[in-house]
Design an enzyme around this catalytic site. Structure first.
Site, PDB file in Angstrom:
ATOM      1  N   ASP A 140     125.930 -18.955  25.410  1.00  0.00           N
ATOM      2  CA  ASP A 140     126.472 -19.090  23.940  1.00  0.00           C
ATOM      3  C   ASP A 140     126.442 -20.303  23.312  1.00  0.00           C
ATOM      4  O   ASP A 140     125.175 -20.021  22.497  1.00  0.00           O
ATOM      5  CB  ASP A 140     127.626 -18.441  23.496  1.00  0.00           C
TER       6      ASP A 140
ATOM      7  N   ASP B 150     128.559  -2.454  30.354  1.00  0.00           N
ATOM      8  CA  ASP B 150     127.941  -2.659  31.386  1.00  0.00           C
ATOM      9  C   ASP B 150     127.469  -2.493  32.874  1.00  0.00           C
ATOM     10  O   ASP B 150     127.183  -2.458  34.277  1.00  0.00           O
ATOM     11  CB  ASP B 150     127.957  -4.542  30.958  1.00  0.00           C
TER      12      ASP B 150
END
Length: 1135
Positions: free
Chosen positions: A838, A403
């Site tokens: 998550d 990223d």
């Protein structure tokens, strides 16, 4: 076998909707853009091109039916695997052939790059593509060496004849891309571009107003022959096998006479342990209720303020304990049988005579963002452990998401692939564990135990020497990249100055031209990602999409090495193939919300669906490696067992290395992973905790599970909420036709064409991949009457080779604009809007009715690193707690869940959002003992027998519950106590700050930003736990330090006052001192962490804490002096 052509996937057309198109418009006005991707000049002046044109569904069916590996197909696969693809918003999609990606070189045939012989065409300096064995690809039987571009030019500008023997190439119809159809005729898929080499330059995009008819033309493979709508309520879109093929297919085996064993077993906890455990929970609930009733009815009239605060805090603690304890009522254990898995999927049978693996594919995602805080060596070791995993090589694909777009990470991955050429065959030959080289070579045990091959010692020494050199190269990459970039930039400046002087005749002083300080790759080209010195379109938040296939897809047949290879190791009986490895960096542009890790994971999901489309996905953090090479097989046992079609993910426990032996700050989290998660496994399944999780791809797409029953218990209906459900049938086989979406009340609604891009985006290839992923993830039929499974042997066929169109489509789906006006991050993929994406993602799946499974292996499945430094640990807990507060104030609050979420599962998720608020009451309660000691009062009127009996009962039930939890979970008493200690440390520091940050975000809209936790070691290289003693000041330490100092001063003050008092009140002193010691005992690890190794605690810590504690103490005594005295301190004087 009628199903042989149904399971591979290939692109049909590279399409995307123009960025300016409004997705809310009618489908008939949709304006599609067809890519014609032209490849720019490569460094050695070898341009290449590929044209992607629309194809009919018939040609697509022929492509799916064909399994022939022609020379042209293998050539295109090698080109796609050897080129770096870049693209993005308002820029062209480019493919640049890379002969070299790092300074070193590797001869492994799967390594990306054109390493073949020189092209024999005159005046051509290109290289011949090589196959999976490293041999040149010869399109003609005369073995004339010709590169890809020259081969295409023979058809585009010549007569299609071999320049060597002058005979026509195969496919005399003027096409290179030809496939053998079922009738034996060759069908062209895409005609050649008529341009010559020198005419191929930058990418172009041609827009045509084709309307909705494009959907009809480019729908791709027609799946009616195996997906048939029925009236029965089963499966994704009621997928059933056609009746006319039920008894005719020889591959459809009747298992009535040969029942197979179960892949998994549920191991219930012994009733001798579980029954007393549940009974004790009930007893403690009753004791707490009676105690609260007694406390409310017996106030302390002398200190109502003290009594009131204590009662409120105790009521909240009882409520919080109840939320934490109720989900622990049904703990279970599970085990998997790998022998049954092998017998069922990898044993020769009538449908699979060769015994090739029939297991479904797995795409593994590794995410990293900053090479400075996440060392490339750590990431490289994780990649090596994945490449060496014990799973069919052709079924694995690894995707690395960078990223940060850093060249350092890219070249580190390239170095890892080079070392994998030696490391992976060594692991397979000698069956070593673990398969992370750093961990393996640092084992404290004898590495020669159970090794019987005589060449193991020699091979190990060779690999160890190569690994040491590999580490030196990785550690030297930053300096190497910097020196290389400085040299190229200096050369560019000199050349620009020279050109400027040639243009200017005057002898006037010339200004030095401004040349961007670019970051250069090993082949002398600009790095398309983030530069060391940031510049427009080359910064961390502004760069193009990048995809580079580091290791191309392996061949389907084993590839044995040489008897003595270049590394001096005998690999004659070892499969040297490596799984597919892809480097990926999604596009980032200013003004776009890239959604941090969740956005990166969704980009991986889309790109992997285009390139490999494994029906299952495993995500790992960059520092979380595979410790047990058979972990993937154990996870697949649960997915492929009876009832596995309702499992959305298999969560593995997190285990950590490098934690100090005493686990001072509870880094191992054993209570959570071995107690709470096992207990949730007995309800609806464990939560998703961010890493070490094996997903079902279609569950992440937002579809509902099959065989969904609205039976959620007597409590679920009170939380019911109507919502629209979706199955894989929601994705139409022909998007021009309306399809039905199954609702909970069995009603059906029509889905229009315009809804498809609004949900998943505009990629036709991605939409086509959904049904294929669902089918490949189905179970094998266990008996003849089971019609919902996939035929045995269906997944033994070769995968479709890569081509440039496929990779170009993957580049487009990771562009920053792709998710605009879609449901990515809202209902599809990882969910956005929370730091703890998550937990929210797992909650959404459970809320749709999916189950999850907790897989605890005998040998740890995965291992990672944890921040053992106090400051880093507190910031980690702060991030988790802030995410929980965000969940509580969002629509993901478990109170708003649907009826498919079971009651106890709802309680568990509710506790996730509520637990940070306990810090408010915990901080108040930790100050109460000191306030009691300063005031001479206590929370009760006197320490009578009733209070002491209640206190004893609450304490004993807690101790007995802890003992039983230790019994059925297998943790140790010390681990349980460390968890209790850090619960108070985190509650008085990070949790209260998380609550404040969450309230600021909700009330004032102030966004919260977090930085990555550094994974670098301490200054002392000889001490494994050097980080433990590093002190880094943070404001999070102020509350617990103040609590400690205040309680210590309170004990000293009350003790002196009681001794010199005329009528000493020993009961109040004992009560206050007991609770103060309770607080200090919990804060002991925190106090020890402040001391450091050599007492290096900064003076400011003591100054802050001392002044604050003394100020509170003096203010209290001044405001409320002892009775009968108006002076500060009362009658107390020093002797």
């Amino acid at each position: 076998m009628a199903y042989k052509s149904h399971f591979s996937r290939a692109p049909t057309i590279h399409q995307m909707i123009d960025s300016g198109h409004d997705l809310d418009s009618e489908a008939g006005n949709v304006e599609f853009a067809t890519y014609t991707v032209h490849i720019p000049l490569t460094p050695d002046n070898q341009p290449a091109a590929i044209s992607v044109e629309p194809s009919t569904s018939q040609s697509v069916k022929n492509r799916y039916a064909s399994m022939e590996r022609s020379a042209s197909l293998r050539l295109e696969d090698q080109f796609a695997s050897s080129s770096m693809f870049t693209g993005g918003y308002n820029c062209f999609t480019r493919a640049q052939l890379k002969e070299k990606v790092i300074e070193t070189d590797s001869s492994h045939p799967q390594m990306a790059g054109a390493r073949g012989s020189a092209c024999e065409v005159p005046e051509c300096y290109g290289k011949v593509m090589t196959d999976e064995r490293g041999l040149d690809i010869h399109p003609c039987p005369c073995e004339f060496k010709i590169c890809r571009d020259c081969l295409r030019d023979t058809f585009a500008t010549g007569d299609g004849k071999c320049p060597g023997c002058r005979k026509s190439y195969k496919g005399s119809d003027g096409t290179v891309f030809s496939f053998a159809a079922d009738n034996g005729q060759r069908q062209p898929l895409s005609p050649l571009d008529g341009t010559s080499k020198m005419e191929r330059r930058l990418s172009m995009m041609k827009t045509q107003n084709s309307g909705s008819s494009n959907w009809r033309q480019t729908n791709g493979v027609e799946l009616e022959h195996w997906l048939v709508e029925t009236e029965k309520d089963y499966g994704y879109g009621n997928a059933m096998r056609p009746k006319d093929a039920m008894n005719e297919d020889s591959g459809w085996i009747d298992f009535k006479d040969k029942p197979l064993g179960k892949l998994t077993r549920k191991l219930n906890i012994s009733a001798l342990v579980l029954t007393p455990y549940r009974l004790l929970i009930l007893v403690r609930m009753v004791v707490l209720a009676l105690f609260m009733e007694w406390r409310v009815s017996h106030p302390n009239d002398d200190a109502l303020w003290l009594w009131g605060m204590s009662v409120v805090c105790e009521m909240w603690f009882a409520f919080s304990w109840l939320l934490d304890q109720l989900p622990k009522l049904c703990p279970i254990n599970r085990s998997a049988d790998l022998d049954v898995l092998k017998e069922k999927f990898e044993t020769p049978s009538p449908s699979n005579p060769t015994g090739k693996s029939d297991l479904p594919g797995i795409d593994i995602f590794v995410s990293t963002a900053d090479p400075e805080k996440e060392p490339p060596l750590v990431t490289a070791n994780t990649i090596l452990s994945i490449l060496a995993a014990d799973y069919p090589v052709e079924k694995l694909a690894c995707y690395v998401s960078d990223d940060g777009g850093a060249l350092l990470t890219f070249e580190a991955m390239a170095e890892a692939t080079t070392f994998a050429n030696l490391w992976v065959p060594f692991c397979r030959k000698h069956n070593v564990e673990p398969r992370n080289p750093e961990s393996y070579f640092n084992l404290k045990i004898d590495p020669y135990t159970n090794k019987v091959r005589p060449d193991f010692v020699r091979d190990r020494r060779r690999v160890k020497r190569e690994y040491d050199e590999f580490k030196v190269r990785i550690n030297g990459l930053p300096d190497s990249i910097r020196r290389r970039s400085e040299a190229y930039n200096s050369y560019e400046e000199i050349r620009a100055l020279k050109l400027q002087r040639e243009r200017d005749i005057d002898d006037e002083l010339l200004e030095t031209p401004k040349i961007p300080k670019a970051t250069w790759m090993a082949d002398g080209t600009h790095w398309p990602g983030t530069w060391i010195i940031s510049s427009p379109e080359h910064s961390r938040g502004d760069h193009a999409s990048i995809i580079q296939v580091m290791l191309k897809p392996p061949s389907d047949e084993p590839l044995e090495g040489a008897e003595v290879d270049s590394n001096g190791i005998n690999l004659s009986e070892v499969d040297i193939r490596l799984p597919m490895l892809v480097y990926l960096s999604r596009e980032k542009r200013p003004g776009y919300d890239h959604n941090k890790k969740a956005g990166a994971m969704n980009a991986l999901v889309r790109a992997s669906a285009i390139m490999s489309n494994g029906p299952f996905m495993l995500n790992l953090d960059c520092d979380h490696y595979i410790y047990n090479s058979e972990a993937l097989r154990e996870g697949m046992c649960f997915m492929m067992d009876h009832g596995g079609e309702q499992i959305c993910y298999v969560q593995f426990p997190q285990r950590f290395e490098g934690v100090d032996p005493s686990d001072r700050y509870a880094n191992n989290n054993t209570v959570f992973f071995d107690v709470n998660m096992r207990a949730l496994d007995g309800i609806q399944g464990p939560m998703y905790v961010g890493t070490g999780c094996l997903f079902r791809r279609t569950a992440l797409y937002g579809f509902d599970p099959p065989l969904l029953k609205e039976q959620t218990g007597c409590f679920g209906r009170f939380f019911a909420r109507r919502k629209k459900d979706a199955t894989v049938a929601s994705v139409p086989e022909d998007p021009s036709e309306t399809q039905s979406i199954r609702r909970a009340d069995s009603d059906y609604e029509e889905m229009g064409v315009a809804l498809i891009p609004k949900r998943f985006g505009n990629s036709t290839l991605f939409i086509e991949s959904i049904r294929m992923a669902e089918f490949q993830g189905r179970l094998l039929p266990e008996y003849a009457a089971m019609k919902n499974g996939r035929p045995p042997g269906a997944l033994t066929l070769p995968r479709v080779l890569l081509d440039a169109a496929m990779v170009a489509e993957a580049v487009s789906v990771i562009s920053c604009w792709y998710e605009d006006k879609t449901e990515w991050g809202n209902h599809v993929g990882w969910i956005y809007g929370s730091v703890t994406e998550d937990v929210v993602t797992g909650y959404r799946m459970h809320n749709r009715g999916w189950r999850s499974v907790y897989c605890v292996t005998k040998r740890d499945a995965f291992r990672g690193t944890a921040p053992i430094n106090l400051t880093d640990r507190l910031h980690q807990v702060l991030r988790w707690a802030t995410g929980s507060v965000e969940i509580f104030f969002s629509r993901n609050n478990a109170l708003l869940a649907g009826r498919r979420l079971k009651f106890l599962q709802r309680i568990a998720y509710l506790n996730v959002g509520i637990y940070p608020f306990t810090s408010i009451f915990l901080i108040v309660y930790c100050f109460l003992p000191a306030l009691s000691l300063f005031s001479g009062q206590f929370i009760v009127q006197s320490l009578n027998v009733t209070f002491l009996v209640y206190l004893l009962g609450i304490t004993l039930t807690l101790v007995f519950l802890a003992v039983l939890e230790i019994k059925w979970s297998g943790i140790h008493l010390e681990e349980w106590w460390r968890n209790e200690q850090f619960w108070l440390i985190g509650g008085t520091s990070a949790h209260i700050v998380a609550v404040l940050q969450g309230l600021l975000k909700v009330l004032a809209g102030i966004e919260i930003s977090f930085t990555l936790t550094s994974k670098s070691g301490g200054d002392d290289a000889d001490d494994e736990f050097a980080d433990l003693y590093i002190f880094k000041w943070t404001s999070l330490m102020v509350p617990p330090i103040t609590i400690m100092m205040t309680n210590v001063l309170g004990i000293a003050f009350a003790f002196c006052r009681t001794i010199y008092s005329v009528l000493p009140d020993w009961s109040s002193l004992l009560g206050g001192v007991f609770f103060s010691f309770w607080v200090l005992a919990h804060l002991y690890p925190f106090a020890k962490g402040l001391m450091g190794r050599r007492g290096k605690t900064p003076v400011i810590v003591y100054v802050w804490s001392g002044l604050l504690a003394i100020t509170i103490s003096l203010l209290w005594v001044a405001i409320d002096p002892p009775s009968g005295n108006n002076q500060i301190g009362g009658s107390f004087t020093f002797p």
